[in-house]
Design an enzyme around this catalytic site. Structure first.
Site, PDB file in Angstrom:
ATOM      1  N   ARG A   1       0.809  -1.221   0.000  1.00  0.00           N
ATOM      2  CA  ARG A   1       0.000   0.000   0.000  1.00  0.00           C
ATOM      3  C   ARG A   1       0.847   1.279   0.000  1.00  0.00           C
ATOM      4  O   ARG A   1       0.436   2.291  -0.557  1.00  0.00           O
ATOM      5  CB  ARG A   1      -0.899   0.002   1.219  1.00  0.00           C
TER       6      ARG A   1
ATOM      7  N   ASP B   1     -15.807   9.471   8.313  1.00  0.00           N
ATOM      8  CA  ASP B   1     -14.695   8.531   8.169  1.00  0.00           C
ATOM      9  C   ASP B   1     -13.400   9.301   8.390  1.00  0.00           C
ATOM     10  O   ASP B   1     -13.367  10.535   8.292  1.00  0.00           O
ATOM     11  CB  ASP B   1     -14.701   7.880   6.769  1.00  0.00           C
TER      12      ASP B   1
HETATM   13  C1  LIG Z   1     -13.927  -1.815   6.540  1.00  0.00           C
HETATM   14  S1  LIG Z   1     -14.524  -0.175   6.415  1.00  0.00           S
HETATM   15  C2  LIG Z   1     -16.213  -0.374   6.928  1.00  0.00           C
HETATM   16  C3  LIG Z   1     -17.183   0.407   6.085  1.00  0.00           C
HETATM   17  C4  LIG Z   1     -18.662   0.240   6.447  1.00  0.00           C
HETATM   18  N1  LIG Z   1     -18.926   0.652   7.799  1.00  0.00           N
HETATM   19  C5  LIG Z   1     -19.099  -1.191   6.243  1.00  0.00           C
HETATM   20  O1  LIG Z   1     -19.246  -1.940   7.202  1.00  0.00           O
HETATM   21  O2  LIG Z   1     -19.282  -1.595   5.079  1.00  0.00           O
HETATM   22  C6  LIG Z   1     -13.765   0.581   7.859  1.00  0.00           C
HETATM   23  C7  LIG Z   1     -13.702   2.117   7.779  1.00  0.00           C
HETATM   24  O3  LIG Z   1     -13.320   2.614   9.063  1.00  0.00           O
HETATM   25  C8  LIG Z   1     -12.510   3.757   8.856  1.00  0.00           C
HETATM   26  N2  LIG Z   1     -11.701   4.029  10.062  1.00  0.00           N
HETATM   27  C9  LIG Z   1     -10.657   3.313  10.550  1.00  0.00           C
HETATM   28  N3  LIG Z   1     -10.159   3.899  11.646  1.00  0.00           N
HETATM   29  C10 LIG Z   1     -10.917   5.004  11.874  1.00  0.00           C
HETATM   30  C11 LIG Z   1     -10.883   6.032  12.861  1.00  0.00           C
HETATM   31  N4  LIG Z   1      -9.970   6.052  13.832  1.00  0.00           N
HETATM   32  N5  LIG Z   1     -11.805   7.017  12.779  1.00  0.00           N
HETATM   33  C12 LIG Z   1     -12.735   7.011  11.796  1.00  0.00           C
HETATM   34  N6  LIG Z   1     -12.819   6.075  10.825  1.00  0.00           N
HETATM   35  C13 LIG Z   1     -11.902   5.082  10.866  1.00  0.00           C
HETATM   36  C14 LIG Z   1     -11.665   3.378   7.640  1.00  0.00           C
HETATM   37  O4  LIG Z   1     -11.134   4.513   6.979  1.00  0.00           O
HETATM   38  C15 LIG Z   1     -12.670   2.595   6.786  1.00  0.00           C
HETATM   39  O5  LIG Z   1     -13.258   3.403   5.786  1.00  0.00           O
END
Ligand SMILES: C[S@@+](CC[C@H](N)C(=O)[O-])C[C@H]1O[C@@H](n2cnc3c(N)ncnc32)[C@H](O)[C@@H]1O
Length: 277
Positions: A41, A147
């Site tokens: 990445r 996000d």
């Molecule tokens: C796997 S995706 C899940 C997306 C959606 N909620 C779903 O279940 O389909 C996880 C998301 O969490 C976000 N994320 C990770 N750490 C975070 C943080 N500290 N604060 C806010 N968002 C975060 C990532 O950028 C990512 O877009």
């Protein structure tokens, strides 16, 4: 990946620096088996910046956080998502929760929701569709979608998706809520404005202050908690709870659990929790 096949020198010391920075900023825990993932990445960033190896990248990142930290975080977050992912949540929403909200909020005629960790928007748009399909026309839906990753948030706000992303949606839903692209965009669809107006996209790091106001009728925070340690999960669940009235619902991801954590939530099944105090 074998060391001698890598374009840029990369060591465990580099990985340790990078995962520590990631953890401090985003709370995301990075286990050892993500060593290769970090390389693949971040090598794009190393190439783009023209630095000779990962050691120099680490130094650059620490010396210029204002320039590089956002790019670093965008590169390492896992953004996997899809429309109506974990369908049972949307069935529950339409069949069980909405009839309850229709009764409880009939004077106010407004539903307020937070999609925390909304990635590229499929989750909040699915919530908006599920609500709009069942609510009377004089009700208002307000969804806050947040996000950490600014790149996915831009895509989410655009609301443009390739056909393969919407292929699993029933034809009726697709026609009701999306416009088909033309010309160069013939292989894409765009979410209709009616749906977009319900959602406010905003960058928010769950680890930091939350400059937002509740109360929310329900919160989706799915497939996000999985990256955090026990203490962080517990603290987040309690912070969510503080923004919801008793009886409100929290939806988490299929492989997540609040089991054995001290929260005011009770599991009602299928990774859906209700606030009890
Ligand atoms: C796997 S995706 C899940 C997306 C959606 N909620 C779903 O279940 O389909 C996880 C998301 O969490 C976000 N994320 C990770 N750490 C975070 C943080 N500290 N604060 C806010 N968002 C975060 C990532 O950028 C990512 O877009």
């Amino acid at each position: 990946m074998k060391e001698n096949l890598r374009e840029f020198p990369y060591t465990w010391d580099d990985f340790n620096v990078l995962r520590k920075l990631s953890n401090e900023h985003s709370g995301i825990l990075v286990p050892d088996d993500k060593f290769d993932m970090f390389y693949s990445r971040l090598s794009k960033r190393v190439r783009k910046l023209g630095v000779p190896d990962f050691e120099h990248y680490c130094r650059f990142l620490q010396a210029h956080p204002d320039r590089e930290f956002g790019e670093f975080i965008n590169a390492i977050t896992t953004n996997l998502t899809s429309f109506f992912r974990e369908r049972h949540h949307f069935d529950y929403l339409q069949e069980q929760l909405l009839p309850k909200l229709l009764k409880e909020k009939k004077a106010e005629k407004q539903v307020r929701v937070w999609s925390a960790g909304c990635s590229s928007g499929e989750e909040p748009y699915s919530i908006a569709m599920a609500l709009a399909e069942r609510l009377p026309g004089d009700w208002t839906v307000k969804i806050l979608a947040t996000d950490l990753d600014t790149q996915v948030l831009r895509a989410a706000a655009d609301g443009v998706y390739t056909m393969d992303r919407v292929a699993a949606l029933p034809r009726q839903r697709l026609q009701r809520w999306f416009r088909k692209g033309t010309g160069r965009n013939a292989d894409k669809v765009k979410v209709k404005e009616e749906l977009q107006r319900m959602i406010h996209f905003k960058q928010l790091n769950l680890m930091k202050e939350w400059p937002l106001k509740g109360p929310f009728d329900f919160i989706f925070c799915r497939n996000v908690l999985i990256y955090f340690d026990r203490t962080t999960k517990e603290s987040l669940a309690n912070r969510f709870g503080a923004l919801m009235p008793a009886g409100a619902h929290l939806f988490i991801g299929h492989s997540e659990s609040l089991h054995a954590l001290e929260t005011g939530f009770k599991l009602i099944g299928n990774t859906i929790y209700r606030k009890i105090q």
